[in-house]
Write a protein that holds these residues in place. Structure first.
Motif, mmCIF file in Angstrom:
data_model
loop_
_atom_site.group_PDB
_atom_site.id
_atom_site.type_symbol
_atom_site.label_atom_id
_atom_site.label_comp_id
_atom_site.label_asym_id
_atom_site.label_seq_id
_atom_site.Cartn_x
_atom_site.Cartn_y
_atom_site.Cartn_z
ATOM 1 N N PHE A 8 -31.154 -60.582 -110.355
ATOM 2 C CA PHE A 8 -31.521 -61.990 -110.383
ATOM 3 C C PHE A 8 -32.942 -62.083 -110.925
ATOM 4 N N TYR A 9 -33.168 -63.040 -111.799
ATOM 5 C CA TYR A 9 -34.522 -63.310 -112.282
ATOM 6 C C TYR A 9 -35.351 -63.896 -111.141
ATOM 7 N N VAL A 10 -36.552 -63.370 -110.933
ATOM 8 C CA VAL A 10 -37.442 -63.879 -109.881
ATOM 9 C C VAL A 10 -38.093 -65.178 -110.366
ATOM 10 N N PRO A 11 -37.980 -66.283 -109.591
ATOM 11 C CA PRO A 11 -38.548 -67.563 -110.023
ATOM 12 C C PRO A 11 -40.038 -67.465 -110.318
ATOM 13 N N GLU A 12 -40.517 -68.385 -111.137
ATOM 14 C CA GLU A 12 -41.908 -68.370 -111.581
ATOM 15 C C GLU A 12 -42.887 -68.327 -110.402
ATOM 16 N N GLU A 13 -42.586 -69.054 -109.335
ATOM 17 C CA GLU A 13 -43.526 -69.128 -108.211
ATOM 18 C C GLU A 13 -43.699 -67.786 -107.513
ATOM 19 N N HIS A 14 -42.735 -66.861 -107.694
ATOM 20 C CA HIS A 14 -42.815 -65.555 -107.040
ATOM 21 C C HIS A 14 -43.047 -64.412 -108.033
ATOM 22 N N GLN A 15 -43.221 -64.728 -109.322
ATOM 23 C CA GLN A 15 -43.358 -63.665 -110.317
ATOM 24 C C GLN A 15 -44.539 -62.737 -110.039
ATOM 25 N N ASP A 16 -45.660 -63.286 -109.611
ATOM 26 C CA ASP A 16 -46.842 -62.454 -109.373
ATOM 27 C C ASP A 16 -46.696 -61.565 -108.154
ATOM 28 N N ASN A 17 -45.970 -62.055 -107.147
ATOM 29 C CA ASN A 17 -45.849 -61.294 -105.898
ATOM 30 C C ASN A 17 -44.483 -61.542 -105.260
ATOM 31 N N PRO A 18 -43.411 -60.936 -105.780
ATOM 32 C CA PRO A 18 -42.066 -61.158 -105.231
ATOM 33 C C PRO A 18 -41.961 -60.645 -103.794
ATOM 34 N N PRO A 19 -41.241 -61.356 -102.917
ATOM 35 C CA PRO A 19 -41.027 -60.856 -101.558
ATOM 36 C C PRO A 19 -40.377 -59.465 -101.592
ATOM 37 N N GLU A 20 -40.875 -58.574 -100.764
ATOM 38 C CA GLU A 20 -40.338 -57.213 -100.718
ATOM 39 C C GLU A 20 -38.971 -57.224 -100.033
ATOM 40 N N PRO A 21 -37.941 -56.627 -100.648
ATOM 41 C CA PRO A 21 -36.604 -56.625 -100.039
ATOM 42 C C PRO A 21 -36.571 -55.854 -98.720
ATOM 43 N N SER A 22 -35.765 -56.330 -97.774
ATOM 44 C CA SER A 22 -35.546 -55.609 -96.524
ATOM 45 C C SER A 22 -34.441 -54.570 -96.659
ATOM 46 N N ASP A 23 -33.479 -54.844 -97.533
ATOM 47 C CA ASP A 23 -32.380 -53.917 -97.787
ATOM 48 C C ASP A 23 -32.881 -52.781 -98.678
ATOM 49 N N PRO A 24 -32.771 -51.515 -98.233
ATOM 50 C CA PRO A 24 -33.263 -50.397 -99.047
ATOM 51 C C PRO A 24 -32.519 -50.232 -100.372
ATOM 52 N N GLU A 25 -31.353 -50.884 -100.495
ATOM 53 C CA GLU A 25 -30.585 -50.785 -101.742
ATOM 54 C C GLU A 25 -30.948 -51.887 -102.738
ATOM 55 N N VAL A 26 -31.889 -52.743 -102.357
ATOM 56 C CA VAL A 26 -32.371 -53.805 -103.238
ATOM 57 C C VAL A 26 -33.823 -53.497 -103.587
ATOM 58 N N PHE A 27 -34.203 -53.713 -104.839
ATOM 59 C CA PHE A 27 -35.563 -53.386 -105.272
ATOM 60 C C PHE A 27 -36.062 -54.412 -106.280
ATOM 61 N N VAL A 28 -37.384 -54.507 -106.396
ATOM 62 C CA VAL A 28 -38.006 -55.367 -107.399
ATOM 63 C C VAL A 28 -38.166 -54.553 -108.676
ATOM 64 N N GLU A 29 -37.605 -55.061 -109.748
ATOM 65 C CA GLU A 29 -37.610 -54.363 -111.036
ATOM 66 C C GLU A 29 -38.662 -54.992 -111.950
ATOM 67 N N HIS A 30 -39.512 -54.168 -112.512
ATOM 68 C CA HIS A 30 -40.521 -54.611 -113.463
ATOM 69 C C HIS A 30 -39.994 -54.297 -114.863
ATOM 70 N N ARG A 31 -39.451 -55.307 -115.528
ATOM 71 C CA ARG A 31 -38.897 -55.087 -116.865
ATOM 72 C C ARG A 31 -39.994 -55.201 -117.917
ATOM 73 N N LYS A 32 -40.070 -54.186 -118.748
ATOM 74 C CA LYS A 32 -41.001 -54.231 -119.865
ATOM 75 C C LYS A 32 -40.416 -55.131 -120.958
ATOM 76 N N GLU A 33 -41.252 -55.527 -121.900
ATOM 77 C CA GLU A 33 -40.766 -56.332 -123.014
ATOM 78 C C GLU A 33 -39.692 -55.563 -123.787
ATOM 79 N N PHE A 34 -38.646 -56.271 -124.182
ATOM 80 C CA PHE A 34 -37.576 -55.634 -124.944
ATOM 81 C C PHE A 34 -36.962 -56.649 -125.904
ATOM 82 N N THR A 35 -36.298 -56.130 -126.920
ATOM 83 C CA THR A 35 -35.591 -56.963 -127.890
ATOM 84 C C THR A 35 -34.110 -56.653 -127.808
ATOM 85 N N ALA A 36 -33.288 -57.705 -127.801
ATOM 86 C CA ALA A 36 -31.842 -57.536 -127.655
ATOM 87 C C ALA A 36 -31.105 -58.358 -128.702
ATOM 88 N N TYR A 37 -29.949 -57.843 -129.098
ATOM 89 C CA TYR A 37 -28.993 -58.603 -129.899
ATOM 90 C C TYR A 37 -28.045 -59.279 -128.918
#
Length: 213
Positions: free
Chosen positions: A122-151
């Motif tokens: 799920f895309y993290v909303p703008e209001e939480h982009q700087d500091n997303p809430p840390e997941p409680s479920d160990p199988e869920v994580f915050v992903e930092h996606r680098k810039e990329f180009t896609a077709y």
């Protein structure tokens, strides 16, 4: 629980097929007005004959990874985990708005009888982009996606495993037709709409651009 009560939803499409789960009436209203990945996070470089070339800037997503043989089954389980996160299953105990798109990165197995890896996000909303809430479920994580180009190939209707594979094949055939260099795996399936939207639905498949070595 709201006065509207609890609704049992039969979720369909990319992130919702064949899953029953419960949400409150207030959540249903949010699901009908999804916040989308803002235009400031992407740049459309070129509109091809039947696909787009898009560059997405660096952003944060909340994600979970599963292994399995069936695309939709993994998607359903991943969606449940992430839905729990946005409903408050995080260290801050805060609810996070549902956003679009929902992406699924597929890392195919080595052969037809091998499990693939599916990363649902799920895309993290703008209001939480700087500091997303840390997941409680160990199988869920915050992903930092680098810039990329896609077709990107866009298609309508309620998406399922077969349609995703068909559209992915069409996209790769178009890229081969145009002599475009691309990375054949991993690839992405993407959905934008709530399960309540019956017409003019938007689905996409993404294949990553192969950068010069």
């Amino acid at each position: 629980m709201s006065n509207i009560g609890t609704l049992i939803l039969k979720l369909q499409s990319l992130s919702q097929s064949d899953v029953n789960f419960y949400v409150t009436g207030s959540d249903v209203m949010k699901a009908n007005a999804l916040d989308t990945l803002t235009t400031s996070t992407k740049r459309v470089n070129l509109q091809g004959q039947d696909y787009e070339i898009r560059t997405y800037h660096a952003t944060k997503w909340v994600s979970t990874t599963l292994s399995g043989m069936q695309w939709d089954t993994a998607m359903n389980a991943g969606f449940r985990r992430l839905f729990s996160y946005i409903q408050g299953n995080n260290h801050n105990k805060v609810k996070v708005d549902m956003t679009a798109p929902v992406t699924c990165r597929v890392d195919p197995g080595a052969g037809p009888a091998c499990e693939s890896q599916f990363t649902v996000s799920f895309y993290v909303p703008e209001e939480h982009q700087d500091n997303p809430p840390e997941p409680s479920d160990p199988e869920v994580f915050v992903e930092h996606r680098k810039e990329f180009t896609a077709y990107v190939r866009t298609y309508g209707g309620f998406s399922n495993e077969n349609s995703k594979r068909e559209e992915l094949l069409k996209l790769m055939e178009s890229l081969q037709r145009d002599g475009v260099q691309y990375i054949d795996k991993p690839y992405y399936a993407v959905g934008y709409d709530s399960p309540f939207k019956l017409t003019n639905r938007r689905n996409e498949v993404w294949v990553l651009k192969k950068e010069p070595e």
